[in-house]
Design an enzyme around this catalytic site. Sequence first.
Site, PDB file in Angstrom:
ATOM      1  N   ASP A  35       0.878  -1.171   0.000  1.00  0.00           N
ATOM      2  CA  ASP A  35       0.000   0.000   0.000  1.00  0.00           C
ATOM      3  C   ASP A  35       0.918   1.224   0.000  1.00  0.00           C
ATOM      4  O   ASP A  35       2.142   1.083   0.115  1.00  0.00           O
ATOM      5  CB  ASP A  35      -0.937  -0.007   1.224  1.00  0.00           C
ATOM      6  CG  ASP A  35      -2.260   0.700   0.911  1.00  0.00           C
ATOM      7  OD1 ASP A  35      -2.223   1.870   0.474  1.00  0.00           O
ATOM      8  OD2 ASP A  35      -3.323   0.089   1.074  1.00  0.00           O
ATOM      9  N   TYR A 143     -15.471   7.751 -11.647  1.00  0.00           N
ATOM     10  CA  TYR A 143     -15.160   6.393 -11.180  1.00  0.00           C
ATOM     11  C   TYR A 143     -15.791   5.357 -12.113  1.00  0.00           C
ATOM     12  O   TYR A 143     -15.131   4.400 -12.549  1.00  0.00           O
ATOM     13  CB  TYR A 143     -15.719   6.263  -9.758  1.00  0.00           C
ATOM     14  CG  TYR A 143     -15.661   4.895  -9.138  1.00  0.00           C
ATOM     15  CD1 TYR A 143     -14.446   4.267  -8.868  1.00  0.00           C
ATOM     16  CD2 TYR A 143     -16.841   4.230  -8.764  1.00  0.00           C
ATOM     17  CE1 TYR A 143     -14.406   3.015  -8.253  1.00  0.00           C
ATOM     18  CE2 TYR A 143     -16.807   2.994  -8.150  1.00  0.00           C
ATOM     19  CZ  TYR A 143     -15.598   2.387  -7.903  1.00  0.00           C
ATOM     20  OH  TYR A 143     -15.562   1.155  -7.294  1.00  0.00           O
TER      21      TYR A 143
END
Length: 318
Positions: A35, A143
Amino acid sequence: MSSRILIIGACGQIGTELTTRLREIYGAENVIASDINTRNLELVNSGPFEIIDAKNFNAIKDCCKNYNIDTVYLMAALLSATGEKYPMEAWDLNMNSLFHVLNLAKGSTIKKVYWPSSIAVFGPTTPRENTPQHTICEPTTVYGITKQVGERWCEYYHEKYGVDVRSLRYPGIISHKAMPGGGTTDYAVEIYHEAIKTGKYECFLSEQTSLPMMFMDDAINATIDLMRAPSENLSIRSSYNLSAITFTPEDIANSIKTEIPEFEISYQPDFRQAIADSWPSSIDDSVARNDWNWQHRYDLNAMTKVMLEELGKKYRDN
Ligand code: AKB
């Protein structure tokens, strides 16, 4: 055969639980979590962890080489509500991370790729009820556009270059471990936290807004089952429709009231209402059910029970 897995975006809502489950199945040492930061210490300490920005091709490439990765789960993304605030950032992260992984998988030792799509690929011109697998997709959010375009590229890389890429159109996912961030369906997680903490919730969607949703355990099972399915069984290389439950804010509030009768809900719709109104209310996922035997287990009340029990323990212990 044993697998060496890289999860990009492992500290997010789905990444957190996916990493835990994959580590249980394949052994912690074979599942590399990554991450952009180390915000989830449990995950960082339970197996290999690398700091990787999903937009950095070389960082992904080096990690795949160093760990002999053969399977990549790309879970990093900006979701629908954040995407409307930061359109270019959403486009940059959602598209470039996908290209990096697809390009790496093309002719390399990476054998399988998982990339999540979403009900956000659909738009106001899509049939709202029981939305079919193949239908009109005219998304109106950034999105949704990234997911629609991403699906096209996944199918293209599969057809042209033989990349074994697999994908699911997730509905709203409800879980009690990591919080979701920046989605339109996030209310369905926040409501449980507020029910335990304060006994009331002000919802940013109106009471009759009906959306497709799913409990996290079902979403993780679906993801792992799809990745384990024989390649020849898969008829969809864009992204599979996936469905479990459909409910409105009023339905979820009533379900909470069966456990906490004094719970109160009020409604103050904001800009996310228009996003929710552009999405389907229920999904036909018969292709997934036929191709790889997808079945969900949790209905609304079963999910409410687990959510309230687990969050109750969490807030009591902290
Ligand atoms: C969102 O609300 O943006 C996500 C999704 C449905 O993909 N949870």
